[in-house]
Scaffold this active site. Structure first.
Site, short mmCIF file in Angstrom:
data_model
loop_
_atom_site.label_atom_id
_atom_site.label_comp_id
_atom_site.label_asym_id
_atom_site.label_seq_id
_atom_site.Cartn_x
_atom_site.Cartn_y
_atom_site.Cartn_z
N LYS A 17 150.47 -2.15 18.47
CA LYS A 17 149.64 -1.93 16.92
C LYS A 17 149.85 -2.88 15.97
CE LYS A 17 149.05 3.02 18.22
NZ LYS A 17 148.91 4.41 18.01
N HIS A 107 139.82 2.24 19.79
CA HIS A 107 141.09 3.12 19.67
C HIS A 107 140.68 3.94 18.60
CE1 HIS A 107 145.04 4.28 18.71
NE2 HIS A 107 145.43 3.86 19.65
N GLU A 179 142.96 9.57 24.79
CA GLU A 179 143.77 10.01 23.70
C GLU A 179 143.51 10.84 22.76
OE1 GLU A 179 146.53 6.00 23.28
OE2 GLU A 179 145.06 5.88 21.83
N GLY A 185 151.31 9.61 18.05
CA GLY A 185 152.21 9.45 16.73
C GLY A 185 152.88 10.60 16.50
N SER A 225 151.90 10.02 22.14
CA SER A 225 153.16 10.56 22.31
C SER A 225 153.95 10.68 23.71
CB SER A 225 153.31 12.05 21.69
OG SER A 225 153.17 11.94 20.21
O1 LIG Z 1 147.77 3.49 21.64
C1 LIG Z 1 148.49 4.23 21.68
C2 LIG Z 1 148.36 5.25 21.36
O2 LIG Z 1 147.64 5.40 19.83
C3 LIG Z 1 149.66 6.52 21.47
O3 LIG Z 1 150.32 6.12 20.37
P1 LIG Z 1 151.76 6.91 20.59
O4 LIG Z 1 152.62 6.67 22.03
O5 LIG Z 1 152.83 6.13 19.44
O6 LIG Z 1 151.70 8.40 20.15
#
Ligand SMILES: O=C[C@H](O)COP(=O)(O)O
Length: 265
Positions: A17, A107, A179, A185, A225
């Site tokens: 990110k 995304h 997702e 997150g 997560s």
């Molecule tokens: O691109 C990844 C996802 O948005 C998952 O993010 P995370 O593992 O921080 O929940």
């Protein structure tokens, strides 16, 4: 453990990110490659890909090439246009020049903060395919949609919209990541059953639209997560071929353990 019966090589994707400057990117990539090598990671058991911000891509390319690291890398987004007056955008051909293998498309953070819809996702995926880059297309429902029991229909609609007009060959080379937005997150990882239910529906949608061989070839990931302590349960599901990892991909030991899920007993 050998490659799964499905014949699909698991894919562990780390989406950084908007984090890490190029100095930090060097540190993370070197340490990740060193950790995987030290722990004797087997690339036949999982493919490891990192998705740095645009500004770190050249740095990562130099490291991966120079040190022949067993890591792939990709971009977090691309323009739906070939070239021209699109200030701030980055084209598929620019990413191809940086030898990106993958690009994340659609995304939920792009959909939410930049108004991207399935038509945009489709246009971006076509750009990637034209440039020889594998699209990693994200789909997933918000909490409200799930609570209303419309999550499967919502995801199926997103998948059909993203793949509109593509040939079976094109679809067979794609990666789709499920997702659920409520899991991103938050620490609230989907249960393996819930993740499997949607990933199975995604594969069935591909089968309906493009035939069984394509459905059997495409890799479907789960994201939201994912951590070292829950990856093994998620990866035990038959229609889940890998994970798209956000926060945990910034912590080398954690992401290396996720990449080596096959070694967990
Ligand atoms: O691109 C990844 C996802 O948005 C998952 O993010 P995370 O593992 O921080 O929940």
């Amino acid at each position: 453990m050998t490659t799964p019966d499905s014949g699909r090589l698991p894919l562990m994707a780390g989406n950084w990110k908007m984090n890490l400057n190029h100095v930090e990117a060097v540190g993370l990539v070197q340490k990740l490659a060193w950790t995987l090598s030290d722990k004797k990671h087997d690339p036949q058991q999982s493919e490891v890909v990192v998705f740095p911000p645009f500004t770190d891509l050249r740095t990562v390319q130099t490291l991966v090439d120079g040190d022949r690291l067993k890591l792939a890398y990709g971009a977090q987004d691309l323009s739906p246009h070939d070239n021209g007056a699109f200030t701030g955008d980055v084209s598929a051909s620019m990413l191809a020049k940086l030898a990106c293998s993958y690009v994340i498309i659609g995304h939920s953070e792009r959909r939410q903060h930049h108004g991207e819809d399935d038509t945009t996702v489709n246009a971006k995926a076509r750009q990637a395919l034209k440039a020889g880059i594998t699209p990693l297309i994200c789909v997933g429902e918000d909490r409200f949609t799930r609570e209303e029991g419309r999550h499967i229909a919502h995801v199926v609609e997103q998948v059909n919209g993203a793949l509109q007009g593509m040939t079976a060959d094109e679809v067979g080379g794609l990666v789709i990541a499920y997702e659920p937005i409520w899991a991103i997150g938050t620490g609230q990882v989907a249960t393996p059953d819930d993740a499997q239910e949607v990933c199975e529906a995604i594969r069935a949608t591909i089968k309906d639209g493009h035939g069984e061989p394509v459905a059997n070839a495409i890799r479907v990931l789960y994201g939201g997560s994912v951590k070292a302590n829950n990856v093994a349960q998620i990866m035990a599901e038959p229609d889940i071929d890998g994970c798209l990892v956000g926060g945990a991909s910034l912590v080398v030991e954690e992401f290396a353990a996720i990449a080596r899920f096959y070694a967990m007993s």
